[in-house]
Design a protein around this motif. Sequence first.
Motif, PDB file in Angstrom:
ATOM      1  N   PRO A   1       0.804  -1.227   0.000  1.00 24.10           N
ATOM      2  CA  PRO A   1       0.000   0.000   0.000  1.00 24.10           C
ATOM      3  C   PRO A   1       0.834   1.272   0.000  1.00 24.10           C
ATOM      4  N   PHE A   2       2.005   1.240   0.631  1.00 22.98           N
ATOM      5  CA  PHE A   2       2.844   2.432   0.627  1.00 22.98           C
ATOM      6  C   PHE A   2       3.410   2.707  -0.766  1.00 22.98           C
ATOM      7  N   TYR A   3       3.761   1.658  -1.487  1.00 24.58           N
ATOM      8  CA  TYR A   3       4.242   1.832  -2.859  1.00 24.58           C
ATOM      9  C   TYR A   3       3.155   2.447  -3.730  1.00 24.58           C
ATOM     10  N   ILE A   4       1.946   1.912  -3.630  1.00 25.77           N
ATOM     11  CA  ILE A   4       0.836   2.480  -4.397  1.00 25.77           C
ATOM     12  C   ILE A   4       0.596   3.926  -3.989  1.00 25.77           C
ATOM     13  N   THR A   5       0.737   4.217  -2.705  1.00 27.47           N
ATOM     14  CA  THR A   5       0.477   5.567  -2.215  1.00 27.47           C
ATOM     15  C   THR A   5       1.411   6.585  -2.843  1.00 27.47           C
ATOM     16  N   PHE A   6       2.731   6.317  -2.835  1.00 21.26           N
ATOM     17  CA  PHE A   6       3.603   7.363  -3.381  1.00 21.26           C
ATOM     18  C   PHE A   6       3.596   7.394  -4.905  1.00 21.26           C
ATOM     19  N   VAL A   7       3.184   6.307  -5.559  1.00 21.14           N
ATOM     20  CA  VAL A   7       2.942   6.364  -7.002  1.00 21.14           C
ATOM     21  C   VAL A   7       1.721   7.237  -7.298  1.00 21.14           C
ATOM     22  N   VAL A   8       0.649   7.066  -6.496  1.00 19.95           N
ATOM     23  CA  VAL A   8      -0.557   7.882  -6.662  1.00 19.95           C
ATOM     24  C   VAL A   8      -0.246   9.357  -6.426  1.00 19.95           C
ATOM     25  N   GLN A   9       0.568   9.651  -5.430  1.00 15.95           N
ATOM     26  CA  GLN A   9       0.950  11.041  -5.174  1.00 15.95           C
ATOM     27  C   GLN A   9       1.585  11.665  -6.414  1.00 15.95           C
ATOM     28  N   ARG A  10       2.496  10.927  -7.026  1.00 21.21           N
ATOM     29  CA  ARG A  10       3.185  11.466  -8.198  1.00 21.21           C
ATOM     30  C   ARG A  10       2.244  11.568  -9.396  1.00 21.21           C
ATOM     31  N   GLU A  11       1.368  10.581  -9.576  1.00 16.74           N
ATOM     32  CA  GLU A  11       0.389  10.637 -10.660  1.00 16.74           C
ATOM     33  C   GLU A  11      -0.461  11.897 -10.542  1.00 16.74           C
ATOM     34  N   PHE A  12      -0.915  12.180  -9.335  1.00 17.48           N
ATOM     35  CA  PHE A  12      -1.741  13.364  -9.121  1.00 17.48           C
ATOM     36  C   PHE A  12      -0.968  14.634  -9.457  1.00 17.48           C
ATOM     37  N   GLY A  13       0.239  14.726  -8.934  1.00 19.67           N
ATOM     38  CA  GLY A  13       1.032  15.925  -9.183  1.00 19.67           C
ATOM     39  C   GLY A  13       1.346  16.129 -10.648  1.00 19.67           C
ATOM     40  N   GLU A  14       1.664  15.044 -11.359  1.00 22.31           N
ATOM     41  CA  GLU A  14       2.009  15.168 -12.782  1.00 22.31           C
ATOM     42  C   GLU A  14       0.817  15.626 -13.609  1.00 22.31           C
ATOM     43  N   LEU A  15      -0.366  15.113 -13.315  1.00 23.05           N
ATOM     44  CA  LEU A  15      -1.525  15.545 -14.088  1.00 23.05           C
ATOM     45  C   LEU A  15      -1.842  17.012 -13.825  1.00 23.05           C
ATOM     46  N   MET A  16      -1.792  17.405 -12.561  1.00 24.41           N
ATOM     47  CA  MET A  16      -2.141  18.790 -12.231  1.00 24.41           C
ATOM     48  C   MET A  16      -1.164  19.776 -12.861  1.00 24.41           C
ATOM     49  N   THR A  17       0.119  19.461 -12.824  1.00 27.36           N
ATOM     50  CA  THR A  17       1.103  20.371 -13.410  1.00 27.36           C
ATOM     51  C   THR A  17       1.153  20.248 -14.931  1.00 27.36           C
ATOM     52  N   GLY A  18       0.825  19.073 -15.447  1.00 24.76           N
ATOM     53  CA  GLY A  18       0.911  18.866 -16.881  1.00 24.76           C
ATOM     54  C   GLY A  18      -0.262  19.413 -17.667  1.00 24.76           C
ATOM     55  N   LEU A  19      -1.457  19.401 -17.061  1.00 29.71           N
ATOM     56  CA  LEU A  19      -2.653  19.805 -17.799  1.00 29.71           C
ATOM     57  C   LEU A  19      -3.283  21.120 -17.327  1.00 29.71           C
ATOM     58  N   PHE A  20      -3.084  21.469 -16.069  1.00 22.39           N
ATOM     59  CA  PHE A  20      -3.844  22.596 -15.540  1.00 22.39           C
ATOM     60  C   PHE A  20      -2.995  23.725 -14.963  1.00 22.39           C
ATOM     61  N   TYR A  21      -1.967  23.394 -14.211  1.00 26.00           N
ATOM     62  CA  TYR A  21      -1.208  24.437 -13.501  1.00 26.00           C
ATOM     63  C   TYR A  21       0.285  24.231 -13.753  1.00 26.00           C
ATOM     64  N   ASP A  22       0.707  24.535 -14.973  1.00 23.38           N
ATOM     65  CA  ASP A  22       2.083  24.243 -15.336  1.00 23.38           C
ATOM     66  C   ASP A  22       3.101  25.150 -14.654  1.00 23.38           C
ATOM     67  N   ARG A  23       2.664  26.252 -14.048  1.00 30.10           N
ATOM     68  CA  ARG A  23       3.594  27.158 -13.373  1.00 30.10           C
ATOM     69  C   ARG A  23       3.680  26.896 -11.873  1.00 30.10           C
ATOM     70  N   THR A  24       2.863  26.001 -11.379  1.00 35.10           N
ATOM     71  CA  THR A  24       2.872  25.679  -9.947  1.00 35.10           C
ATOM     72  C   THR A  24       3.824  24.514  -9.696  1.00 35.10           C
ATOM     73  N   PRO A  25       4.705  24.637  -8.713  1.00 31.23           N
ATOM     74  CA  PRO A  25       5.652  23.547  -8.437  1.00 31.23           C
ATOM     75  C   PRO A  25       4.947  22.242  -8.087  1.00 31.23           C
ATOM     76  N   LEU A  26       5.508  21.148  -8.546  1.00 31.26           N
ATOM     77  CA  LEU A  26       4.954  19.815  -8.299  1.00 31.26           C
ATOM     78  C   LEU A  26       4.734  19.524  -6.812  1.00 31.26           C
ATOM     79  N   PRO A  27       5.677  19.881  -5.910  1.00 37.70           N
ATOM     80  CA  PRO A  27       5.476  19.560  -4.486  1.00 37.70           C
ATOM     81  C   PRO A  27       4.230  20.181  -3.873  1.00 37.70           C
ATOM     82  N   VAL A  28       3.777  21.302  -4.405  1.00 40.91           N
ATOM     83  CA  VAL A  28       2.596  21.974  -3.834  1.00 40.91           C
ATOM     84  C   VAL A  28       1.389  21.045  -3.884  1.00 40.91           C
ATOM     85  N   PHE A  29       1.172  20.412  -5.020  1.00 47.82           N
ATOM     86  CA  PHE A  29       0.000  19.539  -5.171  1.00 47.82           C
ATOM     87  C   PHE A  29       0.152  18.262  -4.350  1.00 47.82           C
ATOM     88  N   ILE A  30       1.338  17.691  -4.374  1.00 54.18           N
ATOM     89  CA  ILE A  30       1.546  16.438  -3.645  1.00 54.18           C
ATOM     90  C   ILE A  30       1.408  16.654  -2.148  1.00 54.18           C
TER      91      ILE A  30
END
Length: 375
Positions: free
Chosen positions: A100-129
């Motif tokens: 579950p911990f492996y899935i958790t930090f993969v999910v964290q990165r998936e979320f951050g990549e989508l948010m920065t890639g499609l919607f908020y490209d000027r916001t640092p990745l750590p903010v969303f995660i």
Amino acid sequence: MRVGSLLREEGQISAWQAMNLIVALILPTAILFLPTLIAMDARQDAWLSVVIAFGFGSVVAVLAARLAQRFPGETVIQFAPRLLGRIPGRIVGLVFIFYPFYITFVVQREFGELMTGLFYDRTPLPVFIITLTLLAAYLVYKGLEVVARVNDMIMFIFLSTFVLFILLIANAVRFEEFLPVLEFGPGPVLLGAIPPMAWFGEVLAIVMLVPFLAQKRQAVRAALGGLLITFAALQIVVFGVTAVLGAQEVVRVPFASFFVVRRTEIAIFEIIQRQDAFFMMIWVGAMLMKLGAWFYLGVLALSQWLALKTHRPVVFPVAALLVTLSLVSWPNFSVFAAHAREAVPFVIGFVAYVVMPSLFVVASLRRRPEKLSRR
């Protein structure tokens, strides 16, 4: 530590809530990456790959639920040492902590990549995660009942958006995109089934939830019901993106479902502008529940493995560690996408299709230790 103390602390959840948790544990990221991952091999036959994967996932659901029912008062962390012996059981416990911990930090990165890639490209990745993780950590700290109740509300809204998705693509569907069927034979379809098999295999989480079920005899029904809902929703998305974009374009688009939502319009709802932002807001809620549910299962497993009286002391330290791992494990999106395609299905699939069936076989060869009370 016996699970009874945790049961009193956490309360219990219904079979309906367990079913909704299964949906939350799988679906939010499945619709994000799987259409592209499946289409890379299966092309226009991606929908067939989803059907095959559902069959394998259903087997895992039944095995995991039946295994948990043999030890209705304990999670796998607790019954594995009695089933396999102290040392092998503790090692299996570590597997179910890592999972579950492996899935958790993969999910964290998936979320951050989508948010920065499609919607908020000027916001640092750590903010969303960090933001999503703090919200999830708060839910986890409050306990399973809170996670389950919030999840019920969010999943109802999240699943309702699939009706809107059907309306969204209705006028853009091209059925010719599914022809010819099995153009290159069954081989590519079977290869395309590997990624969704891994995602559907996440239904094994039921083995950690059964001790908290008020109606333990409904564990199989809850697991299969959650998996069936997930299958139907994923099939809608896979069908939709293939029919609208075509298999060739689906392969080239990292987040095909959001790409479809962004480029089409709901004719009967012309008042809605930027419907992709509307879908994104609801998806963020679903991602919060996926992250929170897996995070809870991880800290529960860790606290039981360490024989702690409660999971709460480890919530925020583990959250900080997982945030760090999600940020440093992959230097950029290209590396992460390659990992998601090449490693994630095999890592999470190994536990579902090797470790879990092996535990079930060993348990079946032994006398059933405890009978379920009739509820």
